[in-house]
Design an enzyme around this catalytic site. Structure first.
Site, mmCIF file in Angstrom:
data_model
loop_
_atom_site.group_PDB
_atom_site.id
_atom_site.type_symbol
_atom_site.label_atom_id
_atom_site.label_comp_id
_atom_site.label_asym_id
_atom_site.label_seq_id
_atom_site.Cartn_x
_atom_site.Cartn_y
_atom_site.Cartn_z
ATOM 1 N N ASP A 1 0.836 -1.197 0.000
ATOM 2 C CA ASP A 1 0.000 0.000 0.000
ATOM 3 C C ASP A 1 0.869 1.244 0.000
ATOM 4 O O ASP A 1 2.038 1.215 0.408
ATOM 5 C CB ASP A 1 -0.919 0.014 1.219
ATOM 6 N N ASP B 1 0.642 3.677 1.928
ATOM 7 C CA ASP B 1 0.916 4.169 3.275
ATOM 8 C C ASP B 1 1.589 3.121 4.155
ATOM 9 O O ASP B 1 1.644 3.261 5.368
ATOM 10 C CB ASP B 1 -0.367 4.651 3.948
ATOM 11 N N ASP C 1 -7.728 -8.372 -1.019
ATOM 12 C CA ASP C 1 -6.709 -9.158 -0.345
ATOM 13 C C ASP C 1 -7.270 -10.483 0.154
ATOM 14 O O ASP C 1 -6.598 -11.519 0.106
ATOM 15 C CB ASP C 1 -6.112 -8.358 0.813
#
Length: 921
Positions: A746, A748, A835
């Site tokens: 990701d 972040d 996911d």
């Protein structure tokens, strides 16, 4: 005379005119005197003044100087004079400094000129050396090509079996049963590197086309348009395909008419070699009208064959085309668990005609089969099954008489009872589904048997086929014993015992394999047509076409901002991994088993792969399957540490991964309009070992800011534009990904370099698994009887979030092109759960849980904006996703594990002169 003149002058001249002359003369004298006086003043006075000024100061008395220079103190007594003095002194000092600098710069310029001359000479020498190196390289390449040409076997077309031109006198085979690939197929039209081009006739151009079932014809045409092997150039085709059925009864042509139309096909070439005649069946009562037609050397693919008609290894038994123009609804398919259902087995059917009454010819059946007449086992079967039902040891349901009119069937064949929906409801309640083959052993397979097999596999009832002589669909490439029980009819008395002795684990494995076979080869028209082509291509040993990769549309961006090194990223903490790799980016080795895989691993790839490489146009890379995981993760990594070479981690790292000694990974980072967070994440990747490339998936319709300056992290950064905002874009197999290893992360995520390196090394020893950092698990909600998603700390896990995880690129192909579309639609609907979907997929294929590395439970960067996962609805949606995915797969594929991987000397204090190594603990 003087007096006279004087008198005249006084009187103004002689006579009357003397006075004016005197006046004129007097004026001249005054002008002359004035001029002389001015000349004296202007010339001599300055000279006298100059002389005076220059000599007056020569007096001995300095105090009497008037115009000479005075001392500084005397001049600076006035204030403004003092300021002027200071300015003069400052300017003087600056002039002196500038002069010194000028001299210094001149000296440096002289030195630089000397260096420039030396560099010019070096450049000239380097150009000469480069030219020589180019010549050496050119000669080396030429020598290499010569050596390769000497060692490369000559590749030419296969030996031609049949004449180049149509030859009406070329004899047909003496018997249709004698046709096999070696004597009825022209290999010269199908070189190994041809790509297996297939030409499909347009049935509407021939009279029999109007007799075809509209649904089958429409589905077949739609499939042909999208197939990768179909070509419009008949001159280069390897195989020619013509669809002749299923035909509608009222308008069915006569056998002689159909035979004449087939022989008149433009590329029939007198005997139909390299032709495939497809007769698909949508109903159980489809007739075998090709039985009485001369098909020459053409192959036949249909659901009904007589023993005298079927040519093993040449003809193809196909499955029925039930879902002609529709996709199967996964929500209507029953789950694979519980393993045991209400009925142990079930059977419904009615035999219209017995074996003896089906022998209409005068000659004896013994003469027909050249042996003794077999017993009619159907009577014994009926008696035995009724006895099992009456014993009530297990719940079974057997009916040998249909409540309604049975479906039409062939002689000695057990006709189907009722409608399809009614039969499916019964099979949903049955653990096993009995399939009794026709009593006439000359009928090796029938449309009714294939329809029973199709329906049993569809709803998860394990087929039990009574009659070992049967030829099941695609039997030469599919191991049916992994999904069905094939039992000789004389063992009918042992069937009950055999079915009860099978363990639950074996039942679930067979049911799961049957579901895989049905989804892959039977479920849709695309699967049926692709499977038929795959069987032929596998038989003639032509490799599959590479699967397509997702083209990456790059977004132009400016780069050049030097990325700093975050000390927190370089801090390894307690994890020391030994030497790291500092080589420039390089791609993973290309897939080189295209030919050997086709020739060697037929059964494994047809029966073990999530989508066989022969059916789906796979793969440009070496696939990682459960059956291969045993040796892909092996190597020197599991040798004892200590004694001899090794122990420092260097040798271990160099040989890690078995047959992939050196390897890198690609970072795939999904982002959406968070430029500052993205830039910070990219900068944290600066200097990361093993990194090949960063692919930024720009998931926003709004392009990045034009003035955005991207960091320079030492490896390429590819910014990919997507067609729509979808989390599924994270797992697209982008063509810019040159490595097998993918680190999905990701924008972040906040991971240290040592954590990423360690996760990559662990993945290299478990290439078929998801290896990552944040672990999650699923749980059963007893009150609501449903599955829950849980992110709390626990001592076990079943998922690893792909926001920071390694996986093989192979799974990106499966996720995007093979996994059921319903799952990807669910991800798009909720903008969530991608996911979870990837964890379901990998666990379903490998039957292994993911691997968690390090003790990290979260990976978000401090101070970053909150993500979608912080919303309360996020977890409710994930609960729904898990339950929906379970319905699609038919069972819960996730597996629990308490296994975590750390460095072997994690948190072990050693002297500084001792290096550390790692392996699994």
């Amino acid at each position: 005379e003087l007096m006279t003149g004087y008198t005249m002058l006084r009187n103004g001249g002689v006579g009357n005119g003397g006075q004016p002359w005197v006046l004129r003369w007097s004026s001249r004298i005054r002008l002359t005197w004035l001029s002389f006086t001015l000349f004296i003043i202007l010339v001599f006075f300055p000279l006298i003044a100059h002389y005076y000024l220059t000599t007056i100061d020569d007096a001995d008395d300095a105090g009497k100087r008037i115009f000479g220079p005075r001392t500084g103190n005397e001049l600076c007594e006035v204030k403004h004079v003092q300021d002027l003095c200071r300015i003069r002194e400052s300017v003087s000092e600056e002039l002196l400094q500038l002069e010194a600098k000028r001299q210094e710069l001149n000296s440096e310029i002289a030195k630089l000129n000397l260096k420039i001359e030396a560099c010019k000479k070096s450049i000239e020498n380097a150009k000469q050396d480069l030219l020589q190196l180019k010549n050496v390289i050119s000669q080396t390449e030429h020598s290499y090509k010569e050596l390769m040409a000497q060692n490369q076997p000559k590749l030419s077309l296969p030996i031609r079996l049949l004449p180049d031109k149509d030859d009406a006198t070329f004899p047909l085979p003496k018997s249709n049963r004698n046709c096999r690939l070696h004597n009825c197929f022209d290999y010269s039209r199908c070189p190994l590197t041809s790509g297996f081009p297939v030409y499909v006739y347009n049935s509407d151009e021939y009279p029999f086309g109007s007799s075809l079932d509209p649904l089958i014809k429409q589905a077949f045409e739609a499939t042909v348009r999208t197939n990768v092997y179909v070509t419009e150039n008949a001159n280069i085709a390897c195989v020619y395909i013509i669809l002749v059925g299923e035909m509608q009864e009222p308008v069915m042509p006569k056998p002689t008419e159909l035979e004449q139309q087939l022989h008149s096909l433009p590329y029939w070439r007198t005997d139909g070699h390299n032709h495939l005649i497809i007769n698909l069946s949508r109903k159980s009562e489809t007739q075998n009208f090709i039985y009485n037609i001369s098909t020459g050397r053409a192959m036949i693919a249909q659901s009904t064959f007589y023993d005298a008609q079927y040519r093993p290894g040449f003809d193809i038994v196909v499955s029925p085309l039930v879902h002609a123009m529709s996709e199967p609804n996964f929500l209507e398919i029953p789950p694979q668990v519980p393993v045991k259902r209400k009925y142990l087995f079930s059977f419904q059917g009615e035999k219209i005609e017995s074996l003896r009454s089906s022998l209409q010819e005068v000659r004896s059946f013994e003469e027909e089969i050249e042996g003794n007449a077999p017993a009619d086992y159907d009577d014994r079967i009926i008696t035995t099954l009724k006895a099992v039902q009456d014993s009530k040891l297990d719940f079974v349901l057997v009916e040998f008489t249909c409540k309604n009119q049975p479906k039409a069937s062939l002689p000695t064949e057990w006709a189907l009872c009722g409608e399809r929906d009614d039969r499916l409801e019964l099979l949903k309640l049955s653990t096993f589904a009995l399939i009794i083959t026709p009593g006439d052993t000359r009928l090796v397979i029938s449309a009714g048997c294939t329809m029973r097999l199709f329906e049993a596999l569809e709803v998860g009832a394990i087929p039990v086929v009574l009659g070992e002589q049967v030829q099941l669909p695609y039997n030469d490439v599919i191991r049916w014993n992994e999904a069905a029980l094939i039992i000789p009819k004389p063992r009918i008395t042992e069937v009950h015992f055999l079915l009860r002795s099978i363990s639950d684990n074996d039942l679930l494995a067979m049911r799961r394999q049957g579901r895989f076979l049905w989804e892959t080869y039977f479920s849709t028209s695309d699967n049926v047509f692709s499977t038929v082509l795959a069987v032929i291509r596998t038989r003639i040993q032509i490799p599959a076409a590479p699967i397509r990769e997702e083209p990456a549309v790059e977004i132009p961006h400016r780069s050049g901002k030097a990325a700093g090194t975050d000390p927190n990223m370089a801090d390894n903490g307690d994890l020391d991994l030994g030497p790291v790799e500092t080589e420039p980016p390089y791609a993973s080795p290309k897939y080189l088993r295209n030919f050997t895989l086709t020739a060697m691993d037929i059964y494994r790839n047809w029966n073990s792969a999530p989508g066989p490489f022969h059916l789906f146009p796979y793969t440009p890379f070496d696939p990682v399957l459960p059956s291969e995981a045993k040796f892909l993760g092996s190597g020197t990594g599991f040798r004892p540490i200590g004694g001899g070479a090794g122990g420092s981690g260097k040798e271990f790292q160099a040989a890690l991964g078995g047959n992939v000694p050196r390897e890198q990974f690609t970072v795939v980072m999904l982002t959406y309009e968070r430029e500052e967070v993205l830039m910070n994440s990219l900068e944290r990747l600066n200097g990361l070992p093993y990194l090949n490339k960063v692919v930024v998936v720009w998931n926003s319709p709004k392009l990045p800011s034009e003035d955005l300056l991207w960091p320079d992290i030492g490896v390429p950064i590819m910014v990919v534009r997507t067609e729509k905002n979808s989390l599924n874009n994270r797992f697209l197999p982008w063509d810019e990904i040159d490595t097998e290893a993918i680190l999905s992360i990701d924008d972040d995520a906040h991971l240290r370099h040592d954590e990423i390196m360690f996760g990559f090394r662990v993945w290299r020893e478990a290439r078929d698994r998801i290896v990552g950092f944040p672990g999650r698990y699923h749980a059963w909600d007893i009150p609501h009887q449903s599955w829950l998603y849980n992110s709390n700390y626990s001592c076990e896990l079943s998922m690893v979030l792909t926001g920071a995880a390694f996986f093989h690129k192979y799974y990106a192909y499966l996720y995007s092109y093979v996994m059921p579309q319903a799952i990807r639609d669910m991800v798009d609907e909720y903008i969530n759960c991608e996911d979870i979907a990837m964890n379901f997929l990998v666990s379903h294929l490998t039957r292994k849980p993911p691997i968690k590395v390090t003790s990290r439970w979260t990976f978000r960067c401090p101070g970053c904006p909150q993500a979608l996962s912080h919303d309360d609805s996020h977890f409710h949606e994930r609960h729904k996703c898990i339950n929906f995915f379970v319905k699609v797969y038919g069972y819960m594929p996730l597996l629990y594990t308490q296994f975590r991987v750390d460095s072997v000397l994690f948190k072990t204090r050693l002297p500084h002169d001792k290096t550390k190594c790692f392996k699994f603990i």
